[in-house]
Design an enzyme around this catalytic site. Structure first.
Site, mmCIF file in Angstrom:
data_model
loop_
_atom_site.group_PDB
_atom_site.id
_atom_site.type_symbol
_atom_site.label_atom_id
_atom_site.label_comp_id
_atom_site.label_asym_id
_atom_site.label_seq_id
_atom_site.Cartn_x
_atom_site.Cartn_y
_atom_site.Cartn_z
ATOM 1 N N SER A 82 -77.330 -11.251 -17.377
ATOM 2 C CA SER A 82 -77.705 -10.013 -16.686
ATOM 3 C C SER A 82 -76.468 -9.333 -16.135
ATOM 4 O O SER A 82 -75.481 -9.987 -15.788
ATOM 5 C CB SER A 82 -78.648 -10.349 -15.529
ATOM 6 O OG SER A 82 -78.812 -9.210 -14.702
ATOM 7 N N TYR A 88 -82.657 -14.084 -8.113
ATOM 8 C CA TYR A 88 -82.416 -13.757 -9.523
ATOM 9 C C TYR A 88 -80.925 -13.843 -9.849
ATOM 10 O O TYR A 88 -80.508 -14.516 -10.795
ATOM 11 C CB TYR A 88 -82.954 -12.350 -9.804
ATOM 12 C CG TYR A 88 -82.813 -11.907 -11.247
ATOM 13 C CD1 TYR A 88 -83.659 -12.413 -12.236
ATOM 14 C CD2 TYR A 88 -81.851 -10.967 -11.621
ATOM 15 C CE1 TYR A 88 -83.546 -12.003 -13.556
ATOM 16 C CE2 TYR A 88 -81.730 -10.546 -12.943
ATOM 17 C CZ TYR A 88 -82.577 -11.066 -13.905
ATOM 18 O OH TYR A 88 -82.466 -10.655 -15.201
#
Ligand code: ZN
Length: 686
Positions: free
Chosen positions: A563, A576
């Site tokens: 990410s 996350y």
């Protein structure tokens, strides 16, 4: 054998459509022809390119398959031309094919069958030729001639084995001309020819003769165990599949030494019975039933037997030794017969028999791994029938070599389309049910890969696999439910891949979840859930994949979907971002530890991919919008304008980058990260 002919189906068909119809009936019955075998023809009057009437024979084109044949798969040859060469004493295969090219009605039609002259020189309008199992049972034994004549009497003539071509066609023509009341010709160790006034006529006679052969064999077989008693009982289904999954990568690595292959596992009843029987090994090493089968199965299967197949290290050691010995023996066999100096074909087996476990077959893709398997079922059946009559026999070594290295067959190989970039490869994608995972699964499949699509949602995984098969063909994808945090389930997914394709070359570790909360308000459970899926899930997948790839010995490529939050974490996104950072560090260590076995690992940093996303739930949208101080419906636009290129990042953009890392395009790159984010300055690599 029952007739499949239906008068209702043929009511309005013209003679050429009837030829197509009857050809498909032969193709529909695998005990008559399998995968491309057999051929049919029809002689009729047509109008040629100058408007003159011409006697033309429509004959199956080389490379087409009877079960799906169409009108355009029947090139037309001018009978006047092909009759003219019957006078000749001999003609080489090269001369014959060059000659036939001149006789074509349509210059750009497919090449007519290599058995064209055989059809042309039988005077009747309709001719059919099959490699029926029952006929091969009669011919492939030490008393073949006697059994053929006992079965058919004088109504059927025999022609000794000869490779298809001018000489065989001429012999058949002479036999047919000599005896007016003949109903068919049996080609020893090859097949059957029948003829008639129309397609129905030759079909009826074909079935009548095959049925007669079947009844003859059934009489001889009644109550007998033709393969001898049980020597080795099959392992229980679960146990033999566990053994098969463990040994598949070793076998795949072994047979891929020259050309990468995919494998197919088969533990059907007839296979297990044959390989577990007293006479299984001896019979398996005699040879194929007909030259047509040999092209796909090779002359001999590999026999792989150890005292205890559940002892995987011992089985693996035996597999490597036996595969090497097989390749040596094949190379010597070719050297002994290869007077014309043809280049050596792949020396590894296509069929591998593991008593107690089952059969593996190999091919360049799932379809071509299936063909030798389908054929070998018929080989077993022919060996059974022939053994009921006498001692099973195959082609001589010289004829077997001649069939495999026949220039006309070698020529067919040159007609294959160029291979796709990921042909012969197998990819496993986690979280492949939608969004980025789905786009990657479809992109890799479009580049030629076989794909094991896994997802928490079984239905979504199955749908993506079905969509891939719809475009790329049957056998090209498998859909599987997988929770990447479930340790036994991850191991089982790789076993499924090993059973479906023999192993895995590419792993796209993509499955992930996202939930947002400021640290002060974050439940520990949310933090733990994120680590479980976004970090531990990647670890479990990596561990199983590395184990498989080490056993397989063919290297491999990991693509981790990380990410933009790894280099540039976001507010309220601690669970996350921290878990994704752990994933990124894991990816680098997979690169470090995998390098010694040729395994590469790289990662992608996508940002804000909304399209089809399972990640951006309504809750996450609300959370991210709150973190940025905007309304949820402004979120996509916010992300678009945040990047330098002011662009929406799509799942397909990530898939292109995944293809780069999955394929040899990035062969010299490992441990690297690539951003797919439209340009986010804070996320630049430093
Ligand atoms: Zn044939």
């Amino acid at each position: 054998m029952h007739s499949r002919w239906s008068e209702a189906d043929v009511a309005s068909l013209d003679p050429l459509d009837l030829l197509v119809y009857s050809s498909r009936l032969y193709g529909a019955d695998s005990t008559l022809v399998v995968w491309g075998g057999g051929n049919t023809s029809l002689k009729q009057t047509e109008t040629d390119y100058r408007g003159r009437p011409a006697e033309v024979m429509r004959v199956k084109g080389s490379g087409s398959d009877m079960k799906s044949i169409r009108r355009q798969d029947f090139p037309g040859v001018r009978m006047e031309d092909v009759r003219a060469i019957l006078e000749r004493e001999q003609m080489s295969d090269e001369e014959m094919t060059a000659f036939l090219r001149h006789t074509l009605m349509e210059p750009d039609s497919p090449r007519p069958s290599i058995e064209t002259l055989l059809h042309a020189w039988i005077p009747d309008a309709s001719v059919a030729h099959s490699h029926a199992d029952a006929i091969l049972m009669l011919t492939n034994n030490c008393d073949g001639e006697m059994h053929v004549s006992r079965c058919f009497g004088r109504s059927v003539a025999m022609v000794p084995y000869l490779r298809p071509g001018f000489a065989l066609s001429k012999q058949v023509a002479e036999v047919v001309a000599r005896q007016k009341d003949l109903r068919g010709v049996v080609l020893m160790k090859h097949g059957l020819i029948t003829w008639g006034a129309d397609s129905k006529d030759s079909y009826d006679i074909h079935l009548e003769l095959v049925t007669k052969a079947e009844e003859y064999i059934a009489g001889a077989k009644r109550g007998r165990r033709v393969f001898g008693g049980v020597r080795r009982a099959a392992l229980p289904p679960e146990e033999r599949r566990a053994v098969a999954a463990a040994i598949a990568p070793v076998l795949r690595g072994g047979v891929s030494a020259k050309q990468r292959s995919v494998l197919r596992f088969d533990d059907s009843e007839d296979v297990l019975e044959f390989i577990g029987a007293e006479r299984g090994q001896e019979l398996s090493q005699i040879g194929p039933a007909t030259p047509d089968h040999l092209m796909n199965t090779k002359r001999l299967p590999l026999w792989l037997e150890v005292p205890d197949p559940t002892d995987i290290p011992a089985l693996a050691a035996a597999a490597n030794a036996k595969l090497a010995a097989y390749a040596d023996a094949y190379t010597s066999f070719v050297a002994a017969h290869n007077h014309a100096g043809h280049p050596l074909l792949d020396p590894f087996p296509r069929v591998m028999l593991l008593p107690g476990v089952g059969m593996f077959t190999a091919g360049m893709d799932a379809r071509r791994a299936r063909i030798p398997g389908d054929i070998y079922h018929h080989t077993i059946s022919v060996m059974a029938g022939a053994s009921a009559l006498a001692t099973y026999e195959s082609l001589s070594d010289e004829d077997a070599f001649g069939a495999e290295y026949w220039p006309l067959e070698l020529y067919k190989l040159t007609l294959l389309p160029p291979e796709q970039e990921l042909a012969r490869r197998v990819a496993l994608v986690t979280g492949g049910g939608r969004g980025i995972g789905r786009a990657i699964a479809e992109r890799l499949a479009a580049a030629g890969a076989h794909v094991v699509v896994t997802d928490l949602n079984a239905t979504a995984a199955a749908e993506v696999a079905a969509a891939i098969e719809g475009v790329q063909g049957a056998g090209r994808a498998v859909g599987l439910a997988l929770d990447v945090t479930d340790e036994p389930a991850v191991a089982a997914a790789f076993r499924t891949a090993a059973l479906a394709y023999g192993g895995v070359d590419i792993v796209v570790s993509n499955a992930g979840i996202a939930e947002a909360a400021p640290i002060e308000q974050m439940e520990a459970a949310l933090w733990r859930r994120s680590l479980e899926v976004n970090a531990t899930g990647h670890f479990l997948v990596s561990r199983e994949a590395l184990r498989l790839m080490r056993a397989q010995g063919l290297g491999g490529s990991f693509v981790f979907i990380a990410s933009k939050n790894v280099p540039a974490p976001g507010k309220d996104f601690a669970a996350y971002s921290a878990a994704k950072a752990a994933e990124a560090q894991l990816a680098r260590i997979v690169a470090i530890e995998g390098a010694e076995i040729g395994v590469r690992a790289n990662m992608l940093h996508p940002d804000a991919v909304f399209e089809g996303s399972g990640l951006f739930s309504p809750e996450l949208r609300a959370g991210r919008a709150a973190a940025h101080g905007i309304a949820p419906e402004q979120l996509e636009e916010f992300y678009r304008t945040r990047n330098l290129l002011k662009t929406r990042v799509l799942a397909g953009d990530v898939a292109e980058a995944a293809l780069f890392f999955a394929s040899d395009r990035s062969a010299k790159t490992t441990g690297a990260a690539l951003a797919v984010d439209g340009g986010v300055r804070e996320a630049f690599a430093r």
